[in-house]
Enzyme design. Structure first.
Site, PDB file in Angstrom:
ATOM      1  N   HIS A 472       0.941  -1.260   0.272  1.00  0.00           N
ATOM      2  CA  HIS A 472      -0.308  -0.174  -0.274  1.00  0.00           C
ATOM      3  C   HIS A 472       0.716   1.340  -0.305  1.00  0.00           C
ATOM      4  O   HIS A 472       0.903   2.558  -1.232  1.00  0.00           O
ATOM      5  CB  HIS A 472      -0.929   0.140   1.345  1.00  0.00           C
ATOM      6  CG  HIS A 472      -1.599   1.137   1.291  1.00  0.00           C
ATOM      7  ND1 HIS A 472      -3.143   1.786   1.046  1.00  0.00           N
ATOM      8  CD2 HIS A 472      -1.625   2.962   1.664  1.00  0.00           C
ATOM      9  CE1 HIS A 472      -4.028   2.717   1.448  1.00  0.00           C
ATOM     10  NE2 HIS A 472      -2.838   3.244   2.186  1.00  0.00           N
ATOM     11  N   GLU A 473       1.664   1.329   0.898  1.00  0.00           N
ATOM     12  CA  GLU A 473       2.626   2.304   0.817  1.00  0.00           C
ATOM     13  C   GLU A 473       3.192   2.751  -0.133  1.00  0.00           C
ATOM     14  O   GLU A 473       4.236   3.999  -0.658  1.00  0.00           O
ATOM     15  CB  GLU A 473       3.874   2.253   1.978  1.00  0.00           C
ATOM     16  CG  GLU A 473       2.507   2.567   3.410  1.00  0.00           C
ATOM     17  CD  GLU A 473       1.389   3.451   3.409  1.00  0.00           C
ATOM     18  OE1 GLU A 473       1.547   4.320   3.251  1.00  0.00           O
ATOM     19  OE2 GLU A 473       0.709   3.373   4.169  1.00  0.00           O
ATOM     20  N   HIS A 476       1.363   4.451  -3.286  1.00  0.00           N
ATOM     21  CA  HIS A 476       1.935   6.332  -2.921  1.00  0.00           C
ATOM     22  C   HIS A 476       2.622   6.525  -3.276  1.00  0.00           C
ATOM     23  O   HIS A 476       3.523   7.316  -3.732  1.00  0.00           O
ATOM     24  CB  HIS A 476       1.807   6.429  -1.824  1.00  0.00           C
ATOM     25  CG  HIS A 476       0.251   6.735  -1.294  1.00  0.00           C
ATOM     26  ND1 HIS A 476      -0.948   6.950  -1.435  1.00  0.00           N
ATOM     27  CD2 HIS A 476      -0.099   5.255   0.284  1.00  0.00           C
ATOM     28  CE1 HIS A 476      -2.555   6.591  -0.216  1.00  0.00           C
ATOM     29  NE2 HIS A 476      -1.496   6.001   0.363  1.00  0.00           N
ATOM     30  N   HIS A 479       3.447   6.676  -6.932  1.00  0.00           N
ATOM     31  CA  HIS A 479       2.708   7.731  -7.932  1.00  0.00           C
ATOM     32  C   HIS A 479       3.517   9.037  -7.265  1.00  0.00           C
ATOM     33  O   HIS A 479       3.876  10.362  -8.298  1.00  0.00           O
ATOM     34  CB  HIS A 479       1.188   7.471  -6.370  1.00  0.00           C
ATOM     35  CG  HIS A 479       0.613   8.706  -7.734  1.00  0.00           C
ATOM     36  ND1 HIS A 479      -0.906   8.818  -6.835  1.00  0.00           N
ATOM     37  CD2 HIS A 479       0.003   8.956  -8.259  1.00  0.00           C
ATOM     38  CE1 HIS A 479      -1.414   9.483  -7.572  1.00  0.00           C
ATOM     39  NE2 HIS A 479      -0.916   9.651  -8.203  1.00  0.00           N
TER      40      HIS A 479
END
Length: 685
Positions: A472-473, A476, A479
């Site tokens: 998940h991290e 980010h 991105h």
């Protein structure tokens, strides 16, 4: 020049000298950088300074970006390496930085200059710059630039007070977490996994004490709640955790008055801006149109999930009564009973799975996914760090001539420790920026988790939940780091609507459920054998275990957050809003002493105020985006379809906030998002 926060190096390679930054450096650096930034502001707002995009950026952006990077380094250290001295230095300078940014965001002269820029150059600017300028003008209005006289002065005070209170809220949670310890005996620790017990025993021995030290840091707290056979211990630890920073503890760490004051200040801010409530303020830069639309979305999701949640709870209560002798299932029993039910139904435990996810193998597999799907390479790199366990990496891609070119870099800080804020997060060190003189500043990210550290000469072991958190991290981080946008404000995650910013992070979690991927992520800590297919199939069968209850829990948090910021006078009855939402949504009612809101840092200290719904909103986007890979896999059973990955990278990751998120999604998917994939992925179709 001896202050590490002020040393100038080449702008494209500058990295914070974390190992050299001391508390005494903070105030002098902040004051010096603020002088530069204020001088830059005066220069660009002078009547004879042209309303030109590049010239404004060359003066103002260069100065404020340098201030932002230095202050960001201090803020990061306060989150991952807190000390009393650093905290004092941070809090001393926080009002100065807040005051400047409030002034900058509400400066009438600068606002006029940007409006002139739009009027004079808006038609000839690139779409990216025009979008960035449109967002900047919107942010000026939200920043109080159209306020006058006493209202403007009051708005500035509100910003400073809110920053101080948010920091205080975060400090209270950290201190309450750090201060708690319970020393359990052998009987109380029955059922707790051996590696967790060994870590707890070592922690107690380090203090010269007997037994097992249990803290409220997640790697210590959660396995006790999940595995301990001792119900009294589970109740004790559960109670300590859900009453952190509340009226049940030390008065000087009680977040009750902090929450009340924050909500009042936010409401006053909204009224100064001419809006009915802070929820409306929060939604101006988001995809959702109104608080009512968000509430309707959440209630619709709750309605769809409720039948599945009722089934989940009935099964859990029946199992707990018949198999565990827990006829009166309590909140401190549910995690334990759920784990036992999952073991009974699917014949595996999280502890069994954990032995296969050794950190080195997980990182190797994760990097392979990123390198294959997004056509980059990841290599260890060198930088000064704030703790010996922190690592640093670089991401490269061949240019047109086949020469490796730096794309981005990241710090990886994986382990829980005292003085480190709980949770997991990605933060930016600096953003990609094509400077006016032509130099390219590459993006750098912090990737932070709170996993149990290595013990007894063995590598760190990750649960499957840890694995999805790490992915998940990294979503980010990708991105932020893979962006090809060169304008500050819309580069990487900057400028992305808050309720779409979770799309790339939640998208990456899907890889944790693909056999060909997971097989590469695993090597048993003792034998080196990969995860058996039989065990993975059991995990997959259990993927949506209690997904109905989990969905209702997320809706409960999100609805509480939105109503708290949308209803008048909610500051006076926070507990009533909590109870009303639970009566409407929750099936599992926690005890009356539960004070989860007192440590709900997302909305009181983490930027998610009236925005926690973003996790569920973005899940619709991420599930639908993943469906594109499922469709590609139907033709070729490989989850790492490079052509689909390239389209995703080019249309979602690389464009950052340079256009509306809905446009980016449609460019990738070929249509607007649908909720069908989310319901199907969560077993609620």
């Amino acid at each position: 020049m001896t202050n590490p926060l002020l040393v100038k190096t080449h702008p494209a390679s500058d990295l914070p000298p974390f190992g050299e930054i001391k508390p005494e450096h903070v105030r002098p650096a902040v004051e010096a950088l603020l002088i530069d930034a204020r001088n830059a502001l005066e220069q660009v707002t002078a009547p004879d300074f042209p309303a030109d995009y590049d010239r404004l950026s060359a003066v103002l952006d260069a100065s404020t970006e340098r201030l932002g990077r230095a202050w960001g380094a201090v803020a990061h250290l306060s989150a991952v390496a807190d000390t009393p001295e650093l905290r004092a230095a941070y809090n001393e300078s926080l009002p100065l930085v807040t005051e400047f940014h409030t002034q900058l965001g509400s400066d009438e002269r600068l606002y006029a200059k940007y409006k002139a820029l739009m009027a004079e150059q808006g038609e000839v600017l690139s779409p990216t710059r025009r979008h960035a300028l449109t967002k900047a003008l919107r942010d000026f209005r939200l920043g109080g630039a159209e306020l006058q006289g006493p209202d403007k002065a009051r708005f500035a005070i509100l910003q400073e007070k809110q920053a101080e209170l948010s920091q205080k809220f975060s400090e209270h949670v950290l201190d309450a977490t750090d201060q708690y310890a319970y020393y359990a005996n052998d009987e109380e620790m029955a059922g707790v996994p051996d590696d967790v017990k060994e870590a707890a025993r070592s922690a107690a021995q380090a203090e010269g004490k007997e037994g097992y030290k249990i803290t409220l840091h997640f790697p210590s707290y959660f396995p006790v709640i999940q595995y301990s056979h001792n119900r009294a211990l589970r109740e004790l630890i559960y109670t300590a955790n859900v009453t952190r920073a509340s009226d049940f503890g030390s008065a000087d760490l009680d977040n009750s008055p902090v929450m009340v004051e924050l909500l009042k200040l936010r409401q006053e801010e909204a009224q100064l801006l001419g809006l009915a409530n802070f929820a409306q303020v929060s939604l101006v830069p988001k995809m959702a149109d109104s608080p009512g639309q968000v509430v309707d979305f959440l209630r619709d999701l709750a309605r769809r999930a409720r039948p599945y949640a009722e089934r989940d709870l009935a099964e859990l209560r029946d199992f707990a009564a018949k198999e565990l002798g827990l006829a009166d299932l309590q909140s401190w029993d549910t995690t334990f009973a759920s784990e036992k039910l999952k073991e009974a139904r699917y014949a595996f435990s999280d502890q069994t799975v954990k032995q296969y996810f050794t950190e080195p193998k997980v990182l190797e597999g994760l990097f392979h996914i990123i390198e294959t799907l997004f056509e980059v390479s990841i290599h260890p790199d060198t930088a000064t760090v704030w703790h010996p366990s922190v690592r640093f990496f670089r991401i490269e891609r061949p240019n047109a001539n086949g020469v490796a070119q730096l794309i981005g870099q990241f710090y990886l800080d994986l382990y829980a420790r005292p003085g480190k804020r709980p949770g997991a997060w990605m933060d930016d060190v600096r953003s990609r920026w094509v400077r006016p003189e032509g130099a390219v500043q590459t993006p750098v990210a912090h990737l932070v988790c709170n996993f149990a550290p290595p013990a007894n000469g063995k590598p760190a072991l990750l649960t499957h939940d840890d694995l999805t958190t790490l992915f998940h991290e990294f979503g980010h981080g990708l991105h932020h780091m893979l962006t090809q946008v060169g304008d500050l404000g819309v580069s990487g995650i900057s400028g992305v609507e808050w309720d779409a910013v979770e799309l790339p992070s939640q998208f990456m979690e899907n890889f944790c459920w693909e056999w060909e991927v997971v097989r590469r992520l695993t090597a048993h800590v003792d034998t080196g054998e990969p995860l058996p297919r039989e065990l993975f199939d059991k995990m997959l069968a259990a993927k949506n275990f209690q997904s109905g209850l989990q969905t209702l829990r997320q809706v409960e948090f999100s609805l509480f957050d939105m109503l708290l910021h949308a209803e008048p006078n909610s500051a006076e009855h926070i507990a009533e809003v909590v109870e009303r939402v639970r009566q409407e949504v929750a099936l599992l009612k926690p005890p009356s002493f539960n004070r989860f809101q007192h440590s709900f840092s997302h909305i009181f200290a983490g930027g998610y105020a009236a925005g926690y719904y973003s996790y569920k909103w973005a899940e619709v986007l991420s599930a639908d985006a993943w469906s594109a890979f499922e469709e590609a896999a139907a033709a070729s059973p490989q989850p790492l379809d490079v052509s689909t990955g390239r389209r995703y990278r080019e249309n979602i990751l690389e464009v950052g906030g340079s256009r509306p998120a809905l446009e980016s999604f449609i460019a990738f998917r070929g249509r607007a998002p649908r909720i069908d994939a989310l319901l199907r992925h969560q077993g609620m179709a």
